[in-house]
Scaffold this active site. Structure first.
Site, PDB file in Angstrom:
ATOM      1  N   ASP A 196      -2.061  36.718  46.473  1.00 50.84           N
ATOM      2  CA  ASP A 196      -1.423  37.741  47.298  1.00 50.84           C
ATOM      3  C   ASP A 196      -0.502  37.083  48.322  1.00 50.84           C
ATOM      4  OD1 ASP A 196      -2.826  39.627  45.956  1.00 50.84           O
ATOM      5  OD2 ASP A 196      -4.215  40.119  47.569  1.00 50.84           O
ATOM      6  N   SER A 233      -5.657  33.297  58.262  1.00 50.45           N
ATOM      7  CA  SER A 233      -5.763  32.904  56.860  1.00 50.45           C
ATOM      8  C   SER A 233      -6.360  34.038  56.052  1.00 50.45           C
ATOM      9  CB  SER A 233      -6.640  31.651  56.700  1.00 50.45           C
ATOM     10  OG  SER A 233      -7.996  31.952  57.009  1.00 50.45           O
ATOM     11  N   LYS A 234      -6.042  34.058  54.760  1.00 49.41           N
ATOM     12  CA  LYS A 234      -6.522  35.127  53.881  1.00 49.41           C
ATOM     13  C   LYS A 234      -8.034  35.047  53.677  1.00 49.41           C
ATOM     14  CE  LYS A 234      -3.390  34.210  50.685  1.00 49.41           C
ATOM     15  NZ  LYS A 234      -2.587  34.290  49.434  1.00 49.41           N
ATOM     16  N   ARG A 235      -8.615  33.880  53.859  1.00 48.08           N
ATOM     17  CA  ARG A 235     -10.063  33.734  53.685  1.00 48.08           C
ATOM     18  C   ARG A 235     -10.837  34.411  54.809  1.00 48.08           C
ATOM     19  NH1 ARG A 235      -8.318  28.667  52.651  1.00 48.08           N
ATOM     20  NH2 ARG A 235      -9.062  27.909  54.659  1.00 48.08           N
ATOM     21  N   LYS A 236     -10.264  34.427  56.014  1.00 49.95           N
ATOM     22  CA  LYS A 236     -11.001  34.909  57.181  1.00 49.95           C
ATOM     23  C   LYS A 236     -10.507  36.246  57.714  1.00 49.95           C
ATOM     24  CE  LYS A 236     -12.097  30.227  58.837  1.00 49.95           C
ATOM     25  NZ  LYS A 236     -11.957  29.284  59.977  1.00 49.95           N
TER      26      LYS A 236
END
Length: 485
Positions: free
Chosen positions: A24, A259-262
């Protein structure tokens, strides 16, 4: 316009963004694209979109199209790119491999780069040993000056080789349009060409920026430490240097990098999924790390372009404040003509609810909605069938339990006579009912609203009743009366 915005010799400004199709698209891609495009439009220049797809292990099918779609949704359109063409193509790095190989051979022939056959296991052991000895980590140049056969006679040999740049003892400082003079830590001998024949970012970005005539490299501050390596490559190859501008990174509330992880808001598509308007997000990103002394907080892209200057970019990473974005989005939603609001709202409506059902409550929805994903909860009552209520909720701040059932029953009968069943006649009937019954208006409306929508919050009561229609209104009032009765 400041001097930094006029390249030497009057050369046309050319800027670019170069996202990787690895999932994404990140909101940072839109952020950097916005600043590049604003600078290009302010300067009468060109904005290029290039796809950096050399990391084949992280490539995600469909990601490239998502990059195109989300940037176009925001109105950040490019003048040249893989999908629109241009005089400097191809604009995908995977289609430019022979060009990178040609440049690498030139550097090897000049003694500025060399082949390295060290295995990944040997490199890992080397880094561990350096860390244990508290030495700077970096390649130890075991392969420098050796032929393949000479290196094969030593441990930790692996084929095919990579190609590394030979970094001198001193690396140059550079002038940044945002930060002034910048000096970076001394780099090690960076890999330029991987064993699979694909270039690393550091080689490809320099070759592509040169070949595509990029005059200004405007990117995130995470690339500051790499810029000295890039300048070395430009110098070795005899190519003119672009000017550099490194933007501050977007930060979470705890100052960590978004970030996309968090953080789901790091995904650019999240803003579409949550029902933000593109003009609100563009306005919001335009406030990130950038001062607008000539503008109010609410401005459009054209206004940002008209006043753009790198001297207004702050070096401190801006906090990505979703509350501020919600406030901006609410403003833009309220500013939409009704038909445009309904068109934007349509994909977010609960099952069974159409835009025609909102005709009496659309103004109230526009006033209270901050993002369109709130609509399902706001309209959870607008369906066929009963709502869930209990005696406590009906009487809390409403009519007292004794007598409430009879009042609701008579109200149902009174409203059944209203014609046409529209907000103004309904409001008149409610006012007349309060006078006739001698009922406390606030308490009556609280109990009635709870009976109709299942809770104390809804659009204005006369609009809510009109939206439900005569049949559903009567059924819910009678159901509540039976419960109280």
């Amino acid at each position: 316009m400041s001097n930094e915005q006029n390249p030497a010799g009057g050369q046309q400004v050319r800027v670019r963004i170069a996202p990787s199709p690895t999932g994404d698209p990140h909101v940072g891609t839109a952020y950097v694209a916005l600043f590049n495009l604003a600078f290009a439009r302010r300067s009468g220049g060109r904005f290029v979109l290039r796809i950096e797809d050399t990391d084949q292990t992280r490539y995600v099918d469909g990601s490239e199209q998502q990059i195109f779609d989300t940037l176009r949704w925001l109105g950040l359109n490019w003048d040249e790119g893989p999908d629109v063409g241009g005089p400097y193509g191809p604009y995908r790095q995977s289609e430019r491999l022979p060009r990178y190989a040609e440049v690498v051979e030139t550097l090897i022939a000049q003694g500025l780069a060399y082949r390295c056959w060290c295995s990944s296991e040997r490199l890992a052991e080397m880094r561990t040993r350096q860390q244990q000895l508290k030495q700077p980590t970096g390649y130890d140049r075991l392969c420098l000056g050796k032929t393949r056969d000479e290196r094969a006679a030593l441990p930790g040999f692996s084929e095919p080789p990579v190609v590394r740049m030979r970094v001198p003892e001193e690396v140059p400082a550079f002038q940044d349009l945002v930060r002034g003079e910048v000096r970076t830590p001394h780099p090690d001998d960076q890999v330029l060409l991987k064993a699979d024949g694909f270039p690393t970012y550091h080689l490809a970005v320099v070759v592509d920026d040169h070949d595509m005539g990029i005059t200004h490299v405007v990117r995130g501050e995470e690339w500051i430490s790499s810029t000295s390596k890039h300048i070395l490559l430009y110098t070795w190859l005899g190519w003119p240097l672009p000017q550099f501008a490194h933007l501050p990174l977007l930060r979470n509330a705890d100052r960590s990098k978004i970030s996309k992880r968090k953080n789901p808001a790091a995904r650019l598509k999240w803003f579409q999924e949550e029902g933000y308007l593109p003009q609100a997000l563009v306005n919001f990103l335009g406030l990130m790390g950038y001062s607008q002394p000539d503008l109010e907080e609410i401005f459009d892209f054209d206004a940002m372009c008209a006043s753009f200057d790198f001297s207004r970019v702050n070096t401190v990473g801006p906090v990505f404040d979703i509350d501020k974005l919600n406030w901006l989005n609410g403003h833009y939603l309220r500013s939409l003509p009704v038909e445009e609001f309904l068109a934007a709202a349509q994909p977010f409506l609960p099952a069974g609810v159409g835009t025609q059902d909102l005709r009496w409550i659309v103004t109230a929805l526009q006033e209270r909605t901050k993002r369109l994903s709130e609509l399902p909860e706001q309209l959870s009552w607008l369906h066929d069938g009963p709502v869930t209520v209990d005696v406590e909720s009906l009487t809390r701040k409403g009519l007292p339990a004794d007598g409430a059932a009879k009042v609701l029953t008579r109200l149902a009968e009174e409203l059944a006579q209203v014609t046409p069943f529209e907000p103004a006649p309904v409001e008149a009937a409610l006012n007349a009912f309060c006078e006739t019954e001698g009922a406390n208006r606030r308490r009556l409306f609280m109990t009635t609203r709870t009976a109709l929508v299942g809770g104390p919050v809804s659009p204005p009561l006369h609009e809510t009743i009109a939206a439900l229609g005569a049949e559903r209104t009567a059924a819910r009032l009678r159901a509540a009366a039976e419960l109280l009765g």
